[in-house]
Every structure is written in C-alpha cells, then in structure tokens.
Design a protein around this motif. Structure first.
Motif, PDB file in Angstrom:
ATOM      1  N   SER A   1       4.264  -2.928  10.369  1.00 22.57           N
ATOM      2  CA  SER A   1       3.979  -2.524   8.991  1.00 22.57           C
ATOM      3  C   SER A   1       2.552  -2.880   8.602  1.00 22.57           C
ATOM      4  CB  SER A   1       4.977  -3.194   8.047  1.00 22.57           C
ATOM      5  OG  SER A   1       4.666  -2.897   6.709  1.00 22.57           O
ATOM      6  N   ARG A   2       2.115  -4.119   8.935  1.00 24.70           N
ATOM      7  CA  ARG A   2       0.756  -4.524   8.557  1.00 24.70           C
ATOM      8  C   ARG A   2      -0.270  -3.722   9.345  1.00 24.70           C
ATOM      9  NH1 ARG A   2      -1.705  -8.557   5.908  1.00 24.70           N
ATOM     10  NH2 ARG A   2      -3.759  -9.229   6.613  1.00 24.70           N
TER      11      ARG A   2
ATOM     12  N   MET B   1      -2.444   3.586  -0.180  1.00 22.46           N
ATOM     13  CA  MET B   1      -1.821   2.305   0.118  1.00 22.46           C
ATOM     14  C   MET B   1      -0.333   2.312  -0.228  1.00 22.46           C
ATOM     15  SD  MET B   1      -3.765   0.145   1.582  1.00 22.46           S
ATOM     16  CE  MET B   1      -2.852  -1.350   1.265  1.00 22.46           C
ATOM     17  N   ALA B   2      -0.016   2.922  -1.396  1.00 21.65           N
ATOM     18  CA  ALA B   2       1.405   3.007  -1.773  1.00 21.65           C
ATOM     19  C   ALA B   2       2.176   3.825  -0.749  1.00 21.65           C
ATOM     20  CB  ALA B   2       1.542   3.625  -3.166  1.00 21.65           C
TER      21      ALA B   2
ATOM     22  N   SER C   1       5.424   2.663   5.844  1.00 22.23           N
ATOM     23  CA  SER C   1       5.596   1.550   6.785  1.00 22.23           C
ATOM     24  C   SER C   1       6.951   0.882   6.584  1.00 22.23           C
ATOM     25  CB  SER C   1       4.468   0.534   6.610  1.00 22.23           C
ATOM     26  OG  SER C   1       4.506  -0.042   5.305  1.00 22.23           O
ATOM     27  N   ARG C   2       7.331   0.735   5.289  1.00 21.32           N
ATOM     28  CA  ARG C   2       8.645   0.144   5.045  1.00 21.32           C
ATOM     29  C   ARG C   2       9.756   1.073   5.515  1.00 21.32           C
ATOM     30  NH1 ARG C   2       8.193  -2.654  -0.989  1.00 21.32           N
ATOM     31  NH2 ARG C   2       6.737  -4.305  -0.381  1.00 21.32           N
TER      32      ARG C   2
ATOM     33  N   THR D   1      -0.368  -0.281   7.859  1.00 16.74           N
ATOM     34  CA  THR D   1      -0.977  -0.280   6.525  1.00 16.74           C
ATOM     35  C   THR D   1      -2.496  -0.451   6.618  1.00 16.74           C
ATOM     36  OG1 THR D   1       1.057  -1.253   5.654  1.00 16.74           O
ATOM     37  CG2 THR D   1      -0.907  -1.384   4.263  1.00 16.74           C
TER      38      THR D   1
ATOM     39  N   ALA E   1       1.259   4.322   2.326  1.00 18.25           N
ATOM     40  CA  ALA E   1       1.291   3.577   3.587  1.00 18.25           C
ATOM     41  C   ALA E   1       2.364   2.501   3.561  1.00 18.25           C
ATOM     42  CB  ALA E   1      -0.079   2.951   3.851  1.00 18.25           C
ATOM     43  N   ILE E   2       2.436   1.788   2.420  1.00 19.39           N
ATOM     44  CA  ILE E   2       3.460   0.745   2.313  1.00 19.39           C
ATOM     45  C   ILE E   2       4.851   1.364   2.349  1.00 19.39           C
ATOM     46  CG2 ILE E   2       4.423  -1.010   0.764  1.00 19.39           C
ATOM     47  CD1 ILE E   2       1.542  -1.537  -0.186  1.00 19.39           C
TER      48      ILE E   2
END
Length: 562
Positions: A9-10, A197-198, A204-205, A13, A200-201
């Motif tokens: 995830s990191r 970013m939203a 990723s989540r 992101t 991506a988060i």
C-alpha cells in the motif's frame, strides 16, 4: 510502523503520488506557458497594434502650435491639449494620453487627458521606447508597473522638439489573468494531488485489504484453525487468488476431516481389536480350564454310561405300557365321537324346526297387526257415521221448528221430521254399540299382538338356545376328534420313543468308547490351548502398540479446527 514502510500500500501510494506530482507539474507548467504564449502571440500584439494606431492618429490631429506653447508653459494651450486628449481618449478607448518632455535624461509630464492620474510636471521613468520615439520612430514599451497601475504605452515623437506623445493602455487584466492562471495551475496541481492521493489510498486499500484478509486467513490456517470462511468479493487477480485459496482450504478441510474421521475410526477399531484380543485371551484361559474339566468329566461319563443303559431299559418297558393304554383310550374316544355326531344331527334338526316356528309366529304377528289397523279404520268410519247422525238430528230439529212455524200446513212435515229424529237416535244407539264392540275388539287385538310378540320373543330365545346347543355339540365333536388325534399321536410317539430308547441304549455303550478317545483329544487340546494363549499375548502387545500410535495420530490431527 515498520510493516507499513515496506507494505504494498505504501509503495503503491508513494509511486502514484510521484507520478501524479510529476504529471500535475508538467500539465500545470504546460498550461501556464501555453496561456502566456497565447497572450504574447494574440492579445499583446492586438494591444500594440491598437496603441500604435491610436498614437499615430493622435499625432496627426494634434495642433503643433498648441503643443509648442504647452512646452513653453502656456496654460491655455495646455488646457486645449488636455481637452483634445480627453476627446481622443473617449474616441479611441485608451487608458491615458499624455505629453512629455524628454531633456537631460529626464522625462517630465507636460499635460495629460482630463481625469488622468498623471500630474503636470511629474517626472516618470525613461525607457527604451521613449528613446526610440525621440529618434522619430514609434516606440512600444513592455508591460511595466508604476504607482498608477500596470500599463503598456506607445510613444510617438514630435519632430523638431523634445516632446513625445504617449498613449497608455491598462493591461492589469493580463497580469491578473496570468496570476489567475498561475494560481489555477497550482490549484489544479493540488487538487490532482489530493484526488490522486485519495484514489491511490482507496485503490491501495482495495488491493491490500483483501491481501491482508488473505494473510490473516492463511495465518489462521497455519495455526490449524479452519473454522472461518474466506469471504473476498473481487473479480481481479486478487479475487482469483482468494478463490483458489478458498478451494485449497476447503480441500484441506475435507482432507483433515477425513483424517480426523479415519484417526477416530482407527482408535475405535484398535480399541475394539484390543478388547477382542483380551476377550480371546480370557476365552483361551477358559478353554484351558474347560479342557481340564472335560478330561475329568470324560471319566465320569464313562462310569455313568452303564447306569444310563439300565435306566433306559426300564424307561422302554414303561413306554410300552403307555402305548397299550393309549390304544384303549383311542377306542373309547371313537365311540364317544360317534355319539356326539348323532347328537349334533338331532340338535341341527331342532334348530331348523324352531326357525320354522319363529317364521310362522312372525307371520301371525303381521296378520294381527293388519287386523288391528283395519279395526282402527272401521272405528274411523263409525265416527263418521256418528257425525252424520248428529247432522241428521240437527236437520230433524230444524224441520220440526219449520213445521211448527208452518202450522197446519206443516204437520205432515213435522211427522216426517219426528220419524227422522227417531231413526237418527236409533242409528246413534247402534253406532254406540258398534263403537263399544270395536273398542273391545281393539283391546283384544292389542293383547293378541302383545302375546304374539311375547311368543315370538320366546321362540327367538328358544331358537338361540337350540343354536347354542348345536354349536356346543359341534365344539364337542371337534374336541373329541382333536383328542382322538392327540391320543393317536401319543401312541405313535410312544412307539417312536420306545425305538429311540433302544437306540440310546446302544449309543450309551458307544459313548463309553468315544469318551476314552475324547480324553486323549482333550490332552492334545490343552497343549494347543497353551500355544494359542502365547500367540494371543503377542497379538495383544501388537494391538496395544497400534492403539498407542492411533492415539498419537488423533491428538496430532485434533490440533486442526474445522
């Protein structure tokens, strides 16, 4: 925190943030330079052209005398030029029109349009466009900023004098637009970064959440916990991985369940086998004891065989006596059976006669009932005659009354009425007699019907008794026949027993010989029983070892939870 630094995830992101940042910077810079280029190539040239045209027009229509007098500080001329500039400003739609004097590297305002921010005798900065205009060419300045705002100015020099005409346009909107474009680009970049970013988060989540679930599920499987179900709904590769992982866990669960069932079955079977071996061991011990008992008993059997032979001879004599007595009983029962058959035939004949009597009594009872009904009908007719007689009396009475009213003319009619009344009275008396006779007859008929009912009841009871007697004779006949068969069977059985006792007597003698052979076999059986006991002990040890291994297998498999 350390796990998050190396998590997918990191990484995802950070990578997506860098890509979005670079993409946003490139797009924002491109947008800014494209917007600047648009202003430089399209907007500013139009402003330059407009200012050049306006400055040439103002120069051509300017009164040179007034301008020269303004340079000489004539107030009237300055005012005239000021109002001329004011008219041209409105006509050409520019910001400011002014006249300056360029001497000794100083630019001084001589006059400006009415309402301009530039003041008389104000010094302004010298630029290259002014110097170019002083040489007799039209000069255009760059966009510059002063205390009065943001401007772009076209300069035209007046030949033969240090005066220069300046026409300014307010280009502050360009600066504002450029600032807006810059801030818009920055906002777009920031918004892109935030949205990216939203996203991506979120992505990723969305990617790592099922992987995390899958990792947690696999950890539980590693610990032997198969009770939970993997529930990941996805159509991508993670969904396929989770589906294959779920199928694998189900197959492992089924396999472990089968192993659990098998281990339990092995434990149960080994325990059962262990118990069976123990039972066999005990049975072998008992067999050894029984062999010893058989060896001892065979001697006793040999000694008692002779006594049994003598007893069987005595039994044979008693059975022959029973057979002769049974023959005599059979003859007596045959005579009783013949007598019972004759009595049964007589009883059946009496039953038939009683049934005929019952039918005749029933027929008579029906005839009496018909006669009773007809007497009732006669009574109804007599009642009708009585009613007619009453009406005749009424008619005779009315006739007498009418004859009395007629006087002499009605005497003959009165005589007739009197005779009719007498006849009616006689009819009444006769009807009363007939009525009394019918009542008596009806009572007699009712008594006769009651008597016939009683007779019929008694006859029916007699028929039942006779039928019972017939049934009793039938039952007696059946019993006698059954006894006869039984006695015959007893006679035959006694004969067979007599023959059997002779055979038993012979077999008892053979038993003595067999017993001697059995004793030798019992000794051999004892030796075999001892060997069997030793083998069973070896089997018991093997089964015990198998049972212990099955227990260990079951304990190992029970660590899994399904």
């Amino acid at each position: 925190m350390s796990r998050f630094k190396v998590s997918i995830s990191r990484k995802f992101t950070v990578l997506l943030f860098i890509v979005l940042l670079l993409t946003s910077l490139v797009l924002s810079t491109s947008f800014y330079f494209i917007s600047t280029s648009t202003f430089d190539n399209y907007v500013i040239p139009q402003i330059d052209k407009s200012l050049t045209t306006a400055s040439q027009d103002i120069y051509k229509n300017l009164n040179a005398t007034h301008a020269q007098q303004t340079l000489n500080k004539s107030e009237q001329s300055r005012t005239n030029v000021e109002y001329y500039f004011q008219d041209k400003k409105k006509q050409l739609e520019v910001e400011t029109i002014f006249l300056i004097s360029l001497k000794d590297d100083k630019a001084t305002v001589l006059t400006a349009d009415h309402g301009a921010k530039l003041q008389y005798d104000e010094e302004i900065s010298i630029n290259s466009a002014m110097k170019q205009a002083a040489k007799g060419k039209t000069g255009l300045s760059d966009i510059y900023t002063d205390s009065h705002g943001v401007h772009k100015t076209a300069y035209v020099g007046i030949p033969g004098s240090p005066m220069i005409i300046g026409v300014s346009a307010d280009v502050g909107f360009i600066q504002d637009k450029m600032n807006n474009i810059m801030w818009t680009s920055a906002a777009i970049t920031l918004a892109s970064l935030i949205v990216g970013m939203a996203a991506a988060i979120f992505m990723s989540r969305k990617i790592t959440k099922p992987i995390t679930k899958l990792a947690a599920y696999s950890n539980k499987l590693a610990e032997g916990d198969f009770t939970e179900e993997l529930n990941i709904k996805s159509n991508d590769e993670v969904g396929q991985l989770s589906e294959s992982f779920s199928r694998m866990s189900h197959r492992l669960k089924e396999m472990i369940g089968q192993v659990l069932n098998t281990s339990g079955t092995v434990v149960e079977d080994s325990n059962d086998l262990k118990e069976r071996v123990e039972v066999l061991n005990r049975m072998a011990e008992r067999s050894a004891e029984s062999v010893e008992a058989i060896s001892k008993g065979s001697t006793t059997i040999a000694s008692t065989a002779l006594d049994n032979s003598r007893a069987m001879e005595e039994i044979n004599l008693g059975i022959q006596h029973i057979a002769s007595a049974a023959g005599e009983v059979t003859e007596q029962i045959s005579e009783a059976s013949a007598e019972a058959t004759g009595g049964n035939e007589i009883a059946q004949s009496a039953v038939q006669q009683m049934r005929q009597v019952q039918e005749a009594s029933i027929h008579s009872l029906q005839q009496f009932r018909v006669m009773n009904e007809r007497s009732l009908m006669i009574g109804e007719v007599v009642q009708g005659i009585t009613e007619i007689t009453k009406q005749i009396q009424m008619l005779s009475l009315n006739a007498s009354i009418e004859a009395a009213r007629a006087g002499e003319h009605g005497r003959g009619f009165a005589v007739v009425a009197g005779e009719v009344r007498k006849l009616s009275e006689q009819s009444k008396d006769l009807n009363e007699q007939i009525r009394e006779f019918l009542l008596g007859l009806q009572e007699d008929m009712n008594r006769s019907v009651a008597e016939m009912n009683h007779v019929n009841t008694e006859v029916a009871s007699g028929v039942g008794k006779v039928v019972e007697a017939g049934n009793a004779f039938n039952h007696l006949l059946v019993l006698i026949q059954s006894i006869n068969h039984s006695v015959q069977s007893v006679s035959a059985a006694t004969q067979q027993i007599s023959a059997g006792t002779e055979e038993v007597s012979a077999s008892v003698e053979d038993t003595a010989q067999i017993t001697a052979k059995s004793q030798a076999g019992a000794e051999l059986l004892a030796e075999n029983s001892s060997r069997q006991h030793e083998e069973l002990e070896g089997h018991a040890q093997t089964v015990q070892h198998l049972y212990e291994q099955a227990i260990k297998l079951q304990q190992a498999v029970q660590q899994f939870k399904i």
